[in-house]
Design a protein around this motif. Sequence first.
Motif, short mmCIF file in Angstrom:
data_model
loop_
_atom_site.label_atom_id
_atom_site.label_comp_id
_atom_site.label_asym_id
_atom_site.label_seq_id
_atom_site.Cartn_x
_atom_site.Cartn_y
_atom_site.Cartn_z
N GLY A 295 -59.46 -53.05 -2.38
CA GLY A 295 -60.12 -53.12 -1.36
C GLY A 295 -60.40 -51.95 -0.49
N TYR A 323 -68.99 -50.67 -6.54
CA TYR A 323 -68.39 -52.09 -6.36
C TYR A 323 -69.12 -53.18 -7.08
CZ TYR A 323 -64.40 -50.64 -3.30
OH TYR A 323 -63.35 -50.31 -2.82
N ALA A 328 -67.46 -56.53 -7.94
CA ALA A 328 -66.44 -56.46 -6.82
C ALA A 328 -67.16 -56.15 -5.73
CB ALA A 328 -65.43 -55.46 -7.02
N ASN A 331 -65.46 -56.77 -2.21
CA ASN A 331 -64.24 -56.09 -1.98
C ASN A 331 -64.33 -54.89 -1.02
OD1 ASN A 331 -62.90 -57.74 -3.52
ND2 ASN A 331 -62.36 -56.49 -5.12
N ASN A 357 -58.76 -58.80 5.32
CA ASN A 357 -58.29 -57.79 4.32
C ASN A 357 -56.75 -57.63 3.84
OD1 ASN A 357 -60.75 -55.86 3.48
ND2 ASN A 357 -61.23 -56.32 5.35
N PHE A 361 -55.78 -58.81 0.11
CA PHE A 361 -55.40 -57.73 -0.73
C PHE A 361 -53.91 -57.37 -0.86
CE2 PHE A 361 -60.14 -56.80 0.20
CZ PHE A 361 -60.51 -56.73 -1.11
#
Length: 509
Positions: A295, A323, A328, A331, A357, A361
């Motif tokens: 994250g 990413y 991802a 993220n 977030n 995460f």
Amino acid sequence: MTTLLAITGMVTVASGAAAAVEDDGADCPVSLPASFPATAKLPDPFTKLDGSRVTAKSDWRCRREEIKKLAERTIYGQKPAKPASVTGSVSATNITVNVSENGRSASFSAGVQLPSGTGPFPAVFVVGGFGADTATIRASGAAVISYDPLAVGKEGTPRNNKQGAFYSIYGATSSTGLLAAWAWGVSRIIDVLEQSGGQVLKADALGVTGCSRYGKSAFAIGVLDQRIALTMPIESGTAGVPILRGIPGESGSQGLSNAYGEQPWFGDAFGAYTGNPAGLPVDTHELVGMVAPRGLFIMENPHIDWLGARSGSVAALAGAEVYQALGAGGNISYWSDVQDGTHCAARPEWRTPLQQNIQKFLLKTGSAAGTFRISAKKAGTLAQWRDWPTPVLADGPGTTTTPTTPTTSAPPPGACTAAVSVNQWPGGFVTTIRVTAGSAPLTGWAVTAALPAGAAITSVWNAGSSGTTGTVRFTNTGNNGTLSPGQSTEFGYQGAGTGTGTTAACATG
């Protein structure tokens, strides 16, 4: 609920354990060349030192290690691995750390504030007392670890006489800068948390945040320790997130020489690049990529020129390509679209994404996709800085991204073209549209994009827009409407749903 754990001796986490480790590519062989070719463009994060390109997600582990070694050599200085002995204690109010290596010892500590409820708790390191809103962090269910970086590496010291716990171990003339030293300190706290057995704080659910100089620190901490699950730098400025190549051309931003001289944040070797960032073999967009797929929530302030937010947006956009290639894309978040220009303010715009977030995460109870909200005041253009494509990577976890290939045909005389590139992840996407002028100059342009059914735009940068679904019209801003023949500019938007299949047409304004 107040439990004190005293740990003595050294505890080693097995390399085959499922838990995250400080540097999972430490076993990758990396041989750095003696010199590097200069380039004004951002280096390709997907090209290895041997000239080959990353083709699979499994390749990224060792490519990341190459980038790390390049960053240590030129930007940070070396961050040493875990010392021979790390001991300490963890309680509901305090963490102590004792380190020994090669006959030298040092100690430091950090405060703890627990949220309400029953632990063990995830935790967020707040560097130097300045970072994301601690009340929101604790209300979200995470503890706050108050980390004093100056105990590990003092500011106000000359480069040949650095002070603090790190330099007590590695020497006052160490070429390692404060940012890497501060990151080393957090890593040693994490060692103690791992040894504690997780009765108070969870060692596998840690975040970090900081603002201004401590935003630089928070970024370096997340870059250099993969046990940090969520990295949240705020207004980090030069030596933080903003691309180093962009700083000299960004009016009012803190210059590289100024930042190098203000404090020994950079490693000593960076002095060779303050007047020549094009000579760097690495830049901060690749450091953003080093955090992937973990994250990352970057918060910036476009109202203070000194902070270099335009160069920060470029770092985020370019790093987001890593990413997305790793599957991802959801993220990473970037947010500079804020009203309050006060430095290091607790802004209401950031409260909800901060909570999301932490839930995703650290608590592992959320699934909100990342958000890009780039202020029009400081919107960078990625097309200006890169000449490399983003690969579609095979294998590995996550969902393979499928960027479309931009058109390479020449635009007709006096017209313009719009090339669409989509990076898709489950539930969301980022679309980049490149506008290219024909054989005559443009003094304005408008792009009409047809979105797939169900797609909805949530944020736009580098363009004005009308509507969020169906057929949407985008127009140039005040600083990207004038294009010379054959010249290009880019704008983009983030959306929910599926962006694959978007078509676009360009008309002169």
